[in-house]
Design a protein around this motif. Structure first.
Motif, PDB file in Angstrom:
ATOM      1  N   MET A 190       0.827  -1.200   0.000  1.00  0.00           N
ATOM      2  CA  MET A 190       0.000   0.000   0.000  1.00  0.00           C
ATOM      3  C   MET A 190       0.869   1.262   0.000  1.00  0.00           C
ATOM      4  O   MET A 190       1.984   1.262   0.539  1.00  0.00           O
ATOM      5  N   PRO A 191       0.380   2.346  -0.596  1.00  0.00           N
ATOM      6  CA  PRO A 191       1.172   3.581  -0.690  1.00  0.00           C
ATOM      7  C   PRO A 191       1.408   4.206   0.678  1.00  0.00           C
ATOM      8  O   PRO A 191       0.595   4.064   1.608  1.00  0.00           O
ATOM      9  N   GLY A 192       2.545   4.882   0.828  1.00  0.00           N
ATOM     10  CA  GLY A 192       2.866   5.589   2.062  1.00  0.00           C
ATOM     11  C   GLY A 192       3.167   4.684   3.228  1.00  0.00           C
ATOM     12  O   GLY A 192       3.018   5.090   4.380  1.00  0.00           O
ATOM     13  N   THR A 193       3.602   3.440   2.941  1.00  0.00           N
ATOM     14  CA  THR A 193       3.933   2.498   4.007  1.00  0.00           C
ATOM     15  C   THR A 193       5.345   1.949   3.798  1.00  0.00           C
ATOM     16  O   THR A 193       5.925   2.071   2.717  1.00  0.00           O
ATOM     17  N   ILE A 194       5.875   1.356   4.862  1.00  0.00           N
ATOM     18  CA  ILE A 194       7.120   0.587   4.755  1.00  0.00           C
ATOM     19  C   ILE A 194       6.729  -0.875   4.867  1.00  0.00           C
ATOM     20  O   ILE A 194       6.225  -1.323   5.906  1.00  0.00           O
ATOM     21  N   HIS A 195       6.948  -1.600   3.786  1.00  0.00           N
ATOM     22  CA  HIS A 195       6.531  -3.003   3.690  1.00  0.00           C
ATOM     23  C   HIS A 195       7.778  -3.876   3.711  1.00  0.00           C
ATOM     24  O   HIS A 195       8.627  -3.785   2.827  1.00  0.00           O
ATOM     25  N   GLY A 196       7.890  -4.710   4.718  1.00  0.00           N
ATOM     26  CA  GLY A 196       9.042  -5.595   4.816  1.00  0.00           C
ATOM     27  C   GLY A 196       8.820  -6.899   4.072  1.00  0.00           C
ATOM     28  O   GLY A 196       7.711  -7.440   4.074  1.00  0.00           O
ATOM     29  N   ILE A 197       9.880  -7.388   3.436  1.00  0.00           N
ATOM     30  CA  ILE A 197       9.873  -8.736   2.869  1.00  0.00           C
ATOM     31  C   ILE A 197      11.018  -9.480   3.524  1.00  0.00           C
ATOM     32  O   ILE A 197      12.186  -9.109   3.386  1.00  0.00           O
ATOM     33  N   ILE A 198      10.680 -10.523   4.275  1.00  0.00           N
ATOM     34  CA  ILE A 198      11.660 -11.198   5.100  1.00  0.00           C
ATOM     35  C   ILE A 198      11.745 -12.668   4.711  1.00  0.00           C
ATOM     36  O   ILE A 198      10.773 -13.264   4.249  1.00  0.00           O
ATOM     37  N   GLY A 199      12.914 -13.235   4.872  1.00  0.00           N
ATOM     38  CA  GLY A 199      13.117 -14.642   4.553  1.00  0.00           C
ATOM     39  C   GLY A 199      14.589 -14.968   4.680  1.00  0.00           C
ATOM     40  O   GLY A 199      15.441 -14.081   4.696  1.00  0.00           O
ATOM     41  N   GLU A 200      14.915 -16.250   4.754  1.00  0.00           N
ATOM     42  CA  GLU A 200      16.305 -16.662   4.845  1.00  0.00           C
ATOM     43  C   GLU A 200      17.020 -16.395   3.528  1.00  0.00           C
ATOM     44  O   GLU A 200      16.394 -16.125   2.492  1.00  0.00           O
ATOM     45  N   HIS A 234      20.429   5.706  11.676  1.00  0.00           N
ATOM     46  CA  HIS A 234      20.225   6.884  10.830  1.00  0.00           C
ATOM     47  C   HIS A 234      19.416   6.516   9.581  1.00  0.00           C
ATOM     48  O   HIS A 234      18.544   7.277   9.146  1.00  0.00           O
ATOM     49  N   LEU A 235      19.697   5.338   9.013  1.00  0.00           N
ATOM     50  CA  LEU A 235      18.925   4.893   7.848  1.00  0.00           C
ATOM     51  C   LEU A 235      17.449   4.789   8.204  1.00  0.00           C
ATOM     52  O   LEU A 235      16.582   5.208   7.422  1.00  0.00           O
ATOM     53  N   PHE A 236      17.135   4.268   9.386  1.00  0.00           N
ATOM     54  CA  PHE A 236      15.733   4.131   9.775  1.00  0.00           C
ATOM     55  C   PHE A 236      15.058   5.492   9.897  1.00  0.00           C
ATOM     56  O   PHE A 236      13.878   5.642   9.564  1.00  0.00           O
ATOM     57  N   ARG A 237      15.814   6.496  10.373  1.00  0.00           N
ATOM     58  CA  ARG A 237      15.247   7.850  10.428  1.00  0.00           C
ATOM     59  C   ARG A 237      14.957   8.365   9.022  1.00  0.00           C
ATOM     60  O   ARG A 237      13.938   9.024   8.790  1.00  0.00           O
ATOM     61  N   ILE A 238      15.839   8.058   8.088  1.00  0.00           N
ATOM     62  CA  ILE A 238      15.612   8.455   6.691  1.00  0.00           C
ATOM     63  C   ILE A 238      14.350   7.791   6.147  1.00  0.00           C
ATOM     64  O   ILE A 238      13.500   8.445   5.520  1.00  0.00           O
ATOM     65  N   LEU A 239      14.204   6.489   6.393  1.00  0.00           N
ATOM     66  CA  LEU A 239      13.032   5.765   5.892  1.00  0.00           C
ATOM     67  C   LEU A 239      11.750   6.298   6.524  1.00  0.00           C
ATOM     68  O   LEU A 239      10.713   6.397   5.855  1.00  0.00           O
ATOM     69  N   ASP A 240      11.828   6.642   7.787  1.00  0.00           N
ATOM     70  CA  ASP A 240      10.663   7.216   8.466  1.00  0.00           C
ATOM     71  C   ASP A 240      10.272   8.539   7.828  1.00  0.00           C
ATOM     72  O   ASP A 240       9.081   8.832   7.639  1.00  0.00           O
ATOM     73  N   ASN A 241      11.260   9.358   7.481  1.00  0.00           N
ATOM     74  CA  ASN A 241      10.990  10.633   6.804  1.00  0.00           C
ATOM     75  C   ASN A 241      10.382  10.411   5.425  1.00  0.00           C
ATOM     76  O   ASN A 241       9.477  11.141   5.008  1.00  0.00           O
ATOM     77  N   LEU A 242      10.886   9.402   4.707  1.00  0.00           N
ATOM     78  CA  LEU A 242      10.330   9.091   3.388  1.00  0.00           C
ATOM     79  C   LEU A 242       8.865   8.690   3.505  1.00  0.00           C
ATOM     80  O   LEU A 242       8.023   9.124   2.709  1.00  0.00           O
ATOM     81  N   ARG A 243       8.565   7.851   4.490  1.00  0.00           N
ATOM     82  CA  ARG A 243       7.171   7.428   4.702  1.00  0.00           C
ATOM     83  C   ARG A 243       6.293   8.626   5.033  1.00  0.00           C
ATOM     84  O   ARG A 243       5.166   8.745   4.509  1.00  0.00           O
ATOM     85  N   ALA A 244       6.810   9.523   5.880  1.00  0.00           N
ATOM     86  CA  ALA A 244       6.034  10.707   6.261  1.00  0.00           C
ATOM     87  C   ALA A 244       5.735  11.599   5.058  1.00  0.00           C
ATOM     88  O   ALA A 244       4.723  12.313   5.047  1.00  0.00           O
ATOM     89  N   GLU A 245       6.598  11.564   4.055  1.00  0.00           N
ATOM     90  CA  GLU A 245       6.399  12.369   2.837  1.00  0.00           C
ATOM     91  C   GLU A 245       5.524  11.649   1.813  1.00  0.00           C
ATOM     92  O   GLU A 245       5.349  12.124   0.700  1.00  0.00           O
TER      93      GLU A 245
END
Length: 538
Positions: free
Chosen positions: A31-41, A181-192
């Motif tokens: 969905m737009p404006g979200t951080i979507h994780g894809i996890i796996g080995e 710091h990367l997580f803060r960047i991603l949070d800012n991207l999501r907020a935008e």
């Protein structure tokens, strides 16, 4: 198209490479404006799926929809035109180009570069302020830390007006401070309003930053859940297909005699910079001594001197016998004769020869052992048999000693190195970054092997930038800052906050008036780590 249309929707994506089915009928909605994780080995098919979305691979079948419109993404240019950007695990930067030159590369406005450079500078300034991604536009890539190189990759995508950003294992080569710091960047991207797809195998990152998480196993999508409604234990089981122990299961240490004693160790690098400044420590049989610290504060140099890779000044004794720190007898061969085994921090550069087979790698450093000699030649058949047994014992997948090291995943490469060193029954094991870039199932196994060795009465020196790994594995913790040991702590009597302060050079509880100095000290630590990492990459 409506406002509620998914930013990305993949329908029935399948992809095979010869007999290997990398993706099997995968469907996913982001969905737009979200951080979507894809996890796996490692090997679950995460990167393949995102490479299809970015146009690096073409799916055998299936559909790609972007913002409610079906798209044909045949290459990366088509992905960029659809507003998709991707930051790969191994960056796609020209190292002897500047930041601004890398930003405009492939996106020039015409035959003359000056207008493109001017435009890029303005955009970089705006983006840096908007998303906290400050980087010198004139700095050469080869002189930047890994964390700053990653920022350049993200800025490249944003400069090309990407609204959907894919990051493949983005923290695999970052320090904890850089990851935060990367997580803060991603949070800012999501907020935008940007959409972020985060590929990782680290559960902490998923729980900390994502809104939704999809789990892959063996090329298939096993589940998609809201992050707030799941747990690390549930995700681990979905990833691996069985219950996984997320904490280190070990009994209290029973330390014995002192195996290694280091007194007043000094190490100067090849540029004349003193990296280790009078370190003294003892490691006892039957214990794990962990060294915590931000990268670049002397831990690697201590490990490399003990392993015979670097020279130093001071005194070292192993089982009561002195070990030379310079000249003859200070190399890796002499250390192995003294029953010191070494799992280096960088398995691909220092632990393995990637083009050589697993069985050849299994004897590097031990190839003069009489067991492997057949007259003037090496008994390759005996080595192959021994390697096959070790690979089975250490659960290396696939258990084929004739495969080249480069053909194994990172976790299995690490197991090959661990098997080679542990199987020699050392009195002291030096192990650096044991689970860097390793998936969760392999992490559990590696931790169990380290604890098993400790319980056999061996001494272990552990260096890791993962603070939770240091705290859960170690029986004692030494904290390093600026080449010195700031203090020794019992893991049961400390916490991450105290260790973090020691890692920043702060001993004791700072007063309120001292917090500004603490913050400045932390910034200096990060800057030093950046400089060290940049020099290493250069």
């Amino acid at each position: 198209m409506t406002d509620t249309a998914p930013a990305i929707e993949l329908k029935g994506i399948s992809k095979a490479f010869g007999p290997v089915q990398a993706n099997k009928d995968i469907s996913i909605r982001v969905m737009p404006g979200t951080i979507h994780g894809i996890i796996g080995e490692n090997g679950a098919g995460k990167s393949t799926l995102m490479s299809i979305l970015y146009g690096f691979y073409k799916a055998d079948r299936g559909e790609i929809w972007v913002n409610g419109e079906k798209k044909s993404i045949t290459d990366s240019q088509a992905a960029i035109a659809a507003g998709i950007g991707m930051v790969f695990q191994h960056f796609k930067l020209v190292e002897n180009f500047s930041v601004v030159e890398n930003i405009i590369l492939g996106a020039e406005d015409g035959a003359f570069l000056r207008p493109s450079v001017s435009k890029a500078r303005k955009s970089l300034k705006r983006l840096a302020e908007e998303y906290e991604m400050h980087v010198d536009p004139d700095m050469l890539i080869e002189n930047l830390s890994v964390g700053h190189q990653q920022r350049v990759e993200i800025l490249k995508a944003l400069y090309r007006e990407a609204n959907i950003l894919i990051l493949d294992e983005p923290t695999g080569v970052l320090t904890p401070a850089e990851a935060d710091h990367l997580f803060r960047i991603l949070d800012n991207l999501r907020a935008e309003g940007k959409t972020v797809i985060l590929i990782t195998h680290k559960l902490r990152e998923i729980m900390e930053i994502t809104d939704t998480v999809s789990v892959m196993r063996r090329g298939e999508m096993t589940a998609t859940v809201k992050t707030a409604e799941t747990s690390p234990e549930e995700l681990a089981e979905l990833m691996v297909g069985r219950k996984v122990l997320l904490r280190v299961d070990k009994t209290p240490a029973q330390p014995g005699k002192t195996v290694l004693s280091v007194k007043d160790l000094h190490v100067t690098d090849d540029k004349g910079v003193e990296r280790v400044k009078g370190v003294s420590l003892d490691i006892r049989a039957g214990e794990i001594l962990g060294i915590a610290g931000v990268a670049g504060n002397g831990q690697s140099e201590v490990m490399n001197v003990l392993g015979g890779i670097m020279e130093g000044r001071g005194e070292i004794t192993m089982n009561g016998a002195p070990l030379p720190l310079t000249g003859a007898g200070s190399d890796g061969a002499a250390r192995r004769k003294a029953l010191i085994a070494h799992v280096p921090e960088d398995r691909q550069r220092e632990g393995l020869i990637m083009e050589f087979t697993a069985w050849e790698n299994s004897v590097f450093g031990y190839h003069r052992d009489p067991r492997w000699q057949s007259g003037p030649l090496m008994n390759n058949s005996a080595i192959q048999t021994e390697a096959a047994g070790a690979m089975e014992r250490f659960d290396v997948r696939p258990p084929d000693p004739n495969l080249a090291a480069k053909s194994f995943s990172g976790g299995n490469q690490q197991k090959i190195v661990l098997a080679r060193e542990i199987e020699r029954n050392p009195d002291l094991l030096l192990v650096g970054q044991p689970t860097r870039g390793v998936d969760i199932g392999a992490i559990e196994f590696i931790h169990q092997e380290i604890v098993r060795l400790r319980d056999q009465g061996k001494a272990i020196l552990l260096v890791s930038v993962e603070l939770d790994e240091i705290m859960s594995l170690s029986d004692r913790i030494a904290v390093m800052f600026d080449g010195k040991i700031m203090g020794l702590r019992d893991p049961a009597e400390t916490d991450e906050r105290e260790l973090g302060l020691l890692m920043a050079g702060i001993a004791g509880e700072p007063d309120k008036e001292d917090w500004k100095a603490v913050e400045e000290n932390l910034a200096a630590v990060e800057a030093a780590a950046d400089q060290e990492e940049g020099a290493h990459n250069g």
